[in-house]
Design a protein around this motif. Structure first.
Motif, PDB file in Angstrom:
ATOM      1  N   GLU A 144      49.339  48.854  43.039  1.00 35.74           N
ATOM      2  CA  GLU A 144      48.555  47.855  43.414  1.00 35.74           C
ATOM      3  C   GLU A 144      47.251  48.611  42.764  1.00 35.74           C
ATOM      4  OE1 GLU A 144      50.618  45.230  43.735  1.00 35.74           O
ATOM      5  OE2 GLU A 144      48.596  44.343  43.209  1.00 35.74           O
ATOM      6  N   ARG A 145      46.734  49.324  43.141  1.00 33.61           N
ATOM      7  CA  ARG A 145      45.513  49.583  42.525  1.00 33.61           C
ATOM      8  C   ARG A 145      45.499  49.948  41.284  1.00 33.61           C
ATOM      9  NH1 ARG A 145      44.050  54.026  47.124  1.00 33.61           N
ATOM     10  NH2 ARG A 145      46.181  54.469  47.134  1.00 33.61           N
ATOM     11  N   GLN A 146      47.034  50.526  40.296  1.00 34.33           N
ATOM     12  CA  GLN A 146      46.682  51.071  39.366  1.00 34.33           C
ATOM     13  C   GLN A 146      47.199  50.203  38.434  1.00 34.33           C
ATOM     14  OE1 GLN A 146      46.760  53.774  38.384  1.00 34.33           O
ATOM     15  NE2 GLN A 146      47.646  53.104  35.911  1.00 34.33           N
ATOM     16  N   ALA A 147      47.037  48.477  38.926  1.00 33.33           N
ATOM     17  CA  ALA A 147      47.613  47.344  38.087  1.00 33.33           C
ATOM     18  C   ALA A 147      46.032  46.352  37.943  1.00 33.33           C
ATOM     19  CB  ALA A 147      48.471  46.351  38.556  1.00 33.33           C
ATOM     20  N   GLY A 148      45.483  47.112  38.686  1.00 32.09           N
ATOM     21  CA  GLY A 148      44.009  46.820  38.687  1.00 32.09           C
ATOM     22  C   GLY A 148      43.231  47.450  37.676  1.00 32.09           C
ATOM     23  N   TRP A 149      43.725  48.790  38.281  1.00 39.40           N
ATOM     24  CA  TRP A 149      42.492  49.334  37.319  1.00 39.40           C
ATOM     25  C   TRP A 149      43.228  49.123  35.764  1.00 39.40           C
ATOM     26  CZ3 TRP A 149      43.570  53.935  40.853  1.00 39.40           C
ATOM     27  CH2 TRP A 149      42.541  53.874  41.443  1.00 39.40           C
ATOM     28  N   ALA A 154      44.002  46.755  34.134  1.00 38.06           N
ATOM     29  CA  ALA A 154      43.971  45.121  33.753  1.00 38.06           C
ATOM     30  C   ALA A 154      42.123  45.717  33.277  1.00 38.06           C
ATOM     31  CB  ALA A 154      43.837  43.914  34.928  1.00 38.06           C
ATOM     32  N   GLY A 155      41.636  46.808  33.760  1.00 39.19           N
ATOM     33  CA  GLY A 155      40.034  46.914  32.826  1.00 39.19           C
ATOM     34  C   GLY A 155      39.599  45.373  32.921  1.00 39.19           C
ATOM     35  N   ASN A 156      39.977  44.578  33.713  1.00 38.12           N
ATOM     36  CA  ASN A 156      38.758  42.901  34.235  1.00 38.12           C
ATOM     37  C   ASN A 156      38.939  42.723  35.371  1.00 38.12           C
ATOM     38  OD1 ASN A 156      41.063  41.320  34.888  1.00 38.12           O
ATOM     39  ND2 ASN A 156      41.449  41.760  32.625  1.00 38.12           N
ATOM     40  N   LYS A 157      37.652  41.278  35.700  1.00 45.28           N
ATOM     41  CA  LYS A 157      37.606  41.513  36.786  1.00 45.28           C
ATOM     42  C   LYS A 157      39.171  40.397  37.266  1.00 45.28           C
ATOM     43  CE  LYS A 157      34.433  38.178  39.090  1.00 45.28           C
ATOM     44  NZ  LYS A 157      33.388  37.673  38.823  1.00 45.28           N
ATOM     45  N   ASP A 158      40.028  39.922  37.006  1.00 45.21           N
ATOM     46  CA  ASP A 158      41.099  39.608  37.654  1.00 45.21           C
ATOM     47  C   ASP A 158      42.095  40.640  37.669  1.00 45.21           C
ATOM     48  OD1 ASP A 158      40.043  37.031  36.443  1.00 45.21           O
ATOM     49  OD2 ASP A 158      41.513  36.916  34.566  1.00 45.21           O
ATOM     50  N   GLY A 159      42.069  41.299  37.178  1.00 45.16           N
ATOM     51  CA  GLY A 159      42.872  42.419  37.591  1.00 45.16           C
ATOM     52  C   GLY A 159      42.539  42.690  39.199  1.00 45.16           C
ATOM     53  N   SER A 160      40.822  43.616  39.307  1.00 45.14           N
ATOM     54  CA  SER A 160      40.673  43.500  40.363  1.00 45.14           C
ATOM     55  C   SER A 160      40.708  42.807  41.515  1.00 45.14           C
ATOM     56  CB  SER A 160      38.936  44.532  40.052  1.00 45.14           C
ATOM     57  OG  SER A 160      38.423  45.249  38.907  1.00 45.14           O
ATOM     58  N   GLN A 161      39.939  41.462  41.125  1.00 45.20           N
ATOM     59  CA  GLN A 161      40.433  40.480  42.379  1.00 45.20           C
ATOM     60  C   GLN A 161      41.540  40.678  43.109  1.00 45.20           C
ATOM     61  OE1 GLN A 161      37.778  38.933  43.797  1.00 45.20           O
ATOM     62  NE2 GLN A 161      39.376  38.178  45.239  1.00 45.20           N
ATOM     63  N   LYS A 162      42.924  40.235  41.981  1.00 49.49           N
ATOM     64  CA  LYS A 162      44.642  40.418  42.650  1.00 49.49           C
ATOM     65  C   LYS A 162      44.287  41.622  43.315  1.00 49.49           C
ATOM     66  CE  LYS A 162      49.459  40.670  41.135  1.00 49.49           C
ATOM     67  NZ  LYS A 162      49.641  40.673  39.693  1.00 49.49           N
ATOM     68  N   THR A 163      43.807  42.638  43.075  1.00 47.73           N
ATOM     69  CA  THR A 163      44.705  43.459  44.103  1.00 47.73           C
ATOM     70  C   THR A 163      42.963  43.818  45.697  1.00 47.73           C
ATOM     71  OG1 THR A 163      44.140  45.584  41.924  1.00 47.73           O
ATOM     72  CG2 THR A 163      43.827  46.109  44.147  1.00 47.73           C
ATOM     73  N   LEU A 164      42.136  43.201  45.561  1.00 46.84           N
ATOM     74  CA  LEU A 164      41.581  43.405  46.134  1.00 46.84           C
ATOM     75  C   LEU A 164      42.021  41.640  47.563  1.00 46.84           C
ATOM     76  CD1 LEU A 164      38.155  43.534  45.034  1.00 46.84           C
ATOM     77  CD2 LEU A 164      39.678  45.097  46.909  1.00 46.84           C
ATOM     78  N   THR A 165      42.320  40.805  46.743  1.00 46.09           N
ATOM     79  CA  THR A 165      43.407  39.830  47.257  1.00 46.09           C
ATOM     80  C   THR A 165      44.701  40.229  47.954  1.00 46.09           C
ATOM     81  OG1 THR A 165      42.432  37.944  45.835  1.00 46.09           O
ATOM     82  CG2 THR A 165      44.437  37.510  47.375  1.00 46.09           C
ATOM     83  N   LEU A 166      45.514  41.465  47.568  1.00 48.21           N
ATOM     84  CA  LEU A 166      46.964  41.996  47.803  1.00 48.21           C
ATOM     85  C   LEU A 166      46.665  42.569  48.851  1.00 48.21           C
ATOM     86  CD1 LEU A 166      48.656  42.242  45.019  1.00 48.21           C
ATOM     87  CD2 LEU A 166      49.171  40.425  46.807  1.00 48.21           C
ATOM     88  N   LEU A 167      45.554  43.607  48.940  1.00 44.88           N
ATOM     89  CA  LEU A 167      44.794  44.619  49.232  1.00 44.88           C
ATOM     90  C   LEU A 167      44.486  43.364  51.513  1.00 44.88           C
ATOM     91  CD1 LEU A 167      43.126  47.435  47.772  1.00 44.88           C
ATOM     92  CD2 LEU A 167      45.359  47.371  48.864  1.00 44.88           C
ATOM     93  N   ASN A 168      43.907  42.792  50.784  1.00 40.71           N
ATOM     94  CA  ASN A 168      43.426  41.577  52.214  1.00 40.71           C
ATOM     95  C   ASN A 168      44.632  41.636  52.955  1.00 40.71           C
ATOM     96  OD1 ASN A 168      41.529  41.630  53.082  1.00 40.71           O
ATOM     97  ND2 ASN A 168      42.169  38.789  52.523  1.00 40.71           N
TER      98      ASN A 168
END
Length: 53
Positions: A10-15, A17-31
């Motif tokens: 999930e961290r790799q997918a977020g990184w 993506a390189g954008n806010k959407d990818g980062s937000q998805k990662t945070l949502t899944l980690l939560n």
């Protein structure tokens, strides 16, 4: 370990993506993962996951 692999993926997918959407998805899944581990009483794994971030 499965948990570590999930977090890494999930961290790799977020990184990548390189954008806010990818980062937000990662945070949502980690939560979501943190809530599920806490509900199951798997606090050792939750603590380790948070330390690995």
């Amino acid at each position: 370990m499965l948990l570590e692999e999930m977090l890494k993926d999930e961290r790799q997918a977020g990184w990548e993506a390189g954008n806010k959407d990818g980062s937000q998805k990662t945070l949502t899944l980690l939560n979501l993962l943190a809530k599920k581990l806490a509900a199951l009483g798997r606090t050792d794994e939750l603590t380790k996951a948070l330390e690995d971030l």
